[in-house]
Design an enzyme around this catalytic site. Structure first.
Site, PDB file in Angstrom:
ATOM      1  N   TYR A  74      -2.336  -1.788  10.442  1.00 12.02           N
ATOM      2  CA  TYR A  74      -2.465  -2.012   8.997  1.00 12.02           C
ATOM      3  C   TYR A  74      -1.247  -1.435   8.275  1.00 12.02           C
ATOM      4  O   TYR A  74      -0.602  -2.100   7.476  1.00 12.02           O
ATOM      5  CB  TYR A  74      -3.758  -1.362   8.484  1.00 12.02           C
ATOM      6  CG  TYR A  74      -3.921  -1.405   6.976  1.00 12.02           C
ATOM      7  CD1 TYR A  74      -4.460  -2.532   6.354  1.00 12.02           C
ATOM      8  CD2 TYR A  74      -3.537  -0.323   6.172  1.00 12.02           C
ATOM      9  CE1 TYR A  74      -4.600  -2.574   4.965  1.00 12.02           C
ATOM     10  CE2 TYR A  74      -3.677  -0.363   4.794  1.00 12.02           C
ATOM     11  CZ  TYR A  74      -4.209  -1.494   4.198  1.00 12.02           C
ATOM     12  OH  TYR A  74      -4.340  -1.536   2.825  1.00 12.02           O
ATOM     13  N   SER A  84       0.844  -1.196   0.000  1.00 11.18           N
ATOM     14  CA  SER A  84       0.000   0.000   0.000  1.00 11.18           C
ATOM     15  C   SER A  84       0.881   1.248   0.000  1.00 11.18           C
ATOM     16  O   SER A  84       2.022   1.210   0.489  1.00 11.18           O
ATOM     17  CB  SER A  84      -0.869  -0.001   1.266  1.00 11.18           C
ATOM     18  OG  SER A  84      -1.505   1.233   1.437  1.00 11.18           O
TER      19      SER A  84
HETATM   20  N1  NAP Z   1      -8.749  -0.064  -1.637  1.00 12.84           N
HETATM   21  C1  NAP Z   1      -7.667   0.640  -1.343  1.00 12.84           C
HETATM   22  O1  NAP Z   1      -7.715   1.891  -1.258  1.00 12.84           O
HETATM   23  C2  NAP Z   1      -6.345  -0.037  -1.122  1.00 12.84           C
HETATM   24  C3  NAP Z   1      -5.203   0.784  -1.029  1.00 12.84           C
HETATM   25  C4  NAP Z   1      -3.976   0.182  -0.809  1.00 12.84           C
HETATM   26  C5  NAP Z   1      -3.883  -1.190  -0.696  1.00 12.84           C
HETATM   27  N2  NAP Z   1      -5.011  -1.965  -0.784  1.00 12.84           N
HETATM   28  C6  NAP Z   1      -4.838  -3.404  -0.636  1.00 12.84           C
HETATM   29  O2  NAP Z   1      -5.330  -4.049  -1.790  1.00 12.84           O
HETATM   30  C7  NAP Z   1      -5.778  -5.352  -1.454  1.00 12.84           C
HETATM   31  C8  NAP Z   1      -7.181  -5.555  -2.007  1.00 12.84           C
HETATM   32  O3  NAP Z   1      -8.039  -4.623  -1.366  1.00 12.84           O
HETATM   33  P1  NAP Z   1      -9.445  -4.147  -1.977  1.00 12.84           P
HETATM   34  O4  NAP Z   1      -9.471  -2.682  -1.899  1.00 12.84           O
HETATM   35  O5  NAP Z   1      -9.712  -4.824  -3.262  1.00 12.84           O
HETATM   36  O6  NAP Z   1     -10.418  -4.673  -0.827  1.00 12.84           O
HETATM   37  P2  NAP Z   1     -11.698  -5.635  -0.841  1.00 12.84           P
HETATM   38  O7  NAP Z   1     -12.612  -5.310  -1.975  1.00 12.84           O
HETATM   39  O8  NAP Z   1     -12.231  -5.584   0.548  1.00 12.84           O
HETATM   40  O9  NAP Z   1     -11.067  -7.073  -1.148  1.00 12.84           O
HETATM   41  C9  NAP Z   1     -10.323  -7.746  -0.170  1.00 12.84           C
HETATM   42  C10 NAP Z   1     -10.127  -9.186  -0.618  1.00 12.84           C
HETATM   43  O10 NAP Z   1      -9.334  -9.841   0.372  1.00 12.84           O
HETATM   44  C11 NAP Z   1     -10.000 -11.003   0.830  1.00 12.84           C
HETATM   45  N3  NAP Z   1      -9.761 -11.184   2.266  1.00 12.84           N
HETATM   46  C12 NAP Z   1      -9.991 -10.292   3.284  1.00 12.84           C
HETATM   47  N4  NAP Z   1      -9.654 -10.838   4.458  1.00 12.84           N
HETATM   48  C13 NAP Z   1      -9.203 -12.100   4.185  1.00 12.84           C
HETATM   49  C14 NAP Z   1      -8.725 -13.173   4.990  1.00 12.84           C
HETATM   50  N5  NAP Z   1      -8.655 -13.085   6.337  1.00 12.84           N
HETATM   51  N6  NAP Z   1      -8.363 -14.325   4.384  1.00 12.84           N
HETATM   52  C15 NAP Z   1      -8.454 -14.452   3.039  1.00 12.84           C
HETATM   53  N7  NAP Z   1      -8.905 -13.482   2.224  1.00 12.84           N
HETATM   54  C16 NAP Z   1      -9.277 -12.318   2.797  1.00 12.84           C
HETATM   55  C17 NAP Z   1     -11.477 -10.775   0.568  1.00 12.84           C
HETATM   56  O11 NAP Z   1     -12.078 -12.043   0.335  1.00 12.84           O
HETATM   57  P3  NAP Z   1     -13.276 -12.669   1.198  1.00 12.84           P
HETATM   58  O12 NAP Z   1     -13.823 -11.584   2.097  1.00 12.84           O
HETATM   59  O13 NAP Z   1     -14.249 -13.130   0.155  1.00 12.84           O
HETATM   60  O14 NAP Z   1     -12.627 -13.788   1.943  1.00 12.84           O
HETATM   61  C18 NAP Z   1     -11.443  -9.948  -0.716  1.00 12.84           C
HETATM   62  O15 NAP Z   1     -11.425 -10.781  -1.856  1.00 12.84           O
HETATM   63  C19 NAP Z   1      -5.687  -5.456   0.064  1.00 12.84           C
HETATM   64  O16 NAP Z   1      -4.494  -6.109   0.434  1.00 12.84           O
HETATM   65  C20 NAP Z   1      -5.638  -4.005   0.506  1.00 12.84           C
HETATM   66  O17 NAP Z   1      -4.991  -3.843   1.744  1.00 12.84           O
HETATM   67  C21 NAP Z   1      -6.230  -1.418  -1.004  1.00 12.84           C
END
Ligand code: NAP
Length: 280
Positions: free
Chosen positions: A151, A138
């Site tokens: 986080y 991130s």
């Molecule tokens: N959105 C942002 O602004 C942002 C910015 C920087 C980095 N990120 C990173 O990008 C990645 C994807 O995030 P996103 O924004 O796409 O969020 P999201 O839509 O909430 O997706 C998160 C994914 O991770 C899975 N997940 C969550 N907890 C889990 C666990 N304990 N075990 C296995 N799978 C788990 C969820 O699957 P299930 O719930 O179906 O298991 C879901 O498919 C994350 O690592 C996040 O930290 C996001």
């Protein structure tokens, strides 16, 4: 499940964690659309798409046993993997002083120990296939978010592990990328557990100010396709991969990393406190 399309020599076998929503779902659909085969995970496989070339896998990063059986099942079905995308993740919002140890540990399990276990289990494959590892950390590794200490710290740990792996795996043909999204509009924020104001003690007002800024940023952020496209480019690139890729708005992807390197730390921290309206 629909049958796989015929694999071509350029089609890759990819293990992608967190494929049920947001960035992971976008990347998974793009990758299968381009003829790659994706083993995509969720804690509840019913949430995963049913499309040709996509293989649903049950995985809970909170459980080492679940990780072991998920990777074993995926390897049995794929044969071996060419690419690992460690994307799954979740956050928690609240003052560090009032955050349970269990919550802090959970962040490190899901964002560091879990992805590291997946990576270790897949390394023999990746060394054999001269594969790629894309670790999604991130921009919070460069700009930690107030009230998201565990986080931000766990993402920074993953980012540092990517860096050390780049050095250690240099001779083994495995390329590692630290992919750092800035604010991306997914359901991440809506799923974010928050410390209730009445439990935030002296931080009540300040936590609310910080969350308002953070939430507003997310609402006007670009969509997950920006990161999905970047993952496809990294998977398909024939050139040596960059060690770190920042993805997001023009400011977050281009200017912010430059400022993090050039602006004196004291000034940067002062600016961030003002930015999140934490000044008393
Ligand atoms: N959105 C942002 O602004 C942002 C910015 C920087 C980095 N990120 C990173 O990008 C990645 C994807 O995030 P996103 O924004 O796409 O969020 P999201 O839509 O909430 O997706 C998160 C994914 O991770 C899975 N997940 C969550 N907890 C889990 C666990 N304990 N075990 C296995 N799978 C788990 C969820 O699957 P299930 O719930 O179906 O298991 C879901 O498919 C994350 O690592 C996040 O930290 C996001």
């Amino acid at each position: 499940m629909a049958p796989d399309p015929v694999a071509t020599s350029s089609s890759r076998r990819i293990l992608l964690t967190g494929a049920s929503s947001g960035i992971g779902l976008d990347a998974a659909l793009r990758l299968v659309g381009r003829g790659h085969r994706v083993w995509g995970t969720s804690r509840d496989p019913a949430r995963l798409p049913r499309v040709s070339g996509f293989h649903p896998v049950a995985l809970d990063l909170g459980s080492p046993q679940s990780i072991e059986s998920a990777v074993a099942a995926a390897r049995e079905s794929a044969g071996a993997f060419d690419v690992l995308v460690n994307n799954a993740g979740s956050g928690r919002f609240g003052p560090l002083e009032h955050m349970d140890d269990a919550h802090v540990r959970d962040q490190f399990q899901v964002l560091v120990f879990g992805p590291l276990q997946v990576l270790r289990l897949l390394l023999p494959d990746l060394c054999e296939t001269r594969g790629k590892i894309i670790n999604v950390s991130s921009l919070a590794t460069q700009y930690p978010i107030p009230y998201m200490g565990p986080y931000s710290a766990a993402k920074a740990a993953l980012s540092t592990l990517s860096w050390t792996l780049q050095m250690e795996l240099g001779d083994r043909g495995v390329q590692v990328v630290d992919l750092q999204p800035g604010d991306i509009l997914t359901g991440f924020n809506e799923r974010l557990p928050k410390t209730a104001p009445e439990e935030a003690g002296a931080y009540r007002e300040s936590q609310q100010s910080a969350f308002a800024v953070y939430d507003a940023n997310q609402r006007r952020a670009c969509g997950p396709e920006r990161v999905g496209e970047s993952i496809v480019r990294l998977v398909e690139s024939e050139r040596p991969l960059p060690p770190r890729v920042t993805v997001g708005s023009r400011f977050q992807a281009g200017v912010a990393p430059l400022l993090a390197r050039l602006v004196p730390t004291r000034m940067l921290r002062w600016g961030l406190r003002r930015y999140y309206r934490l000044e008393g």
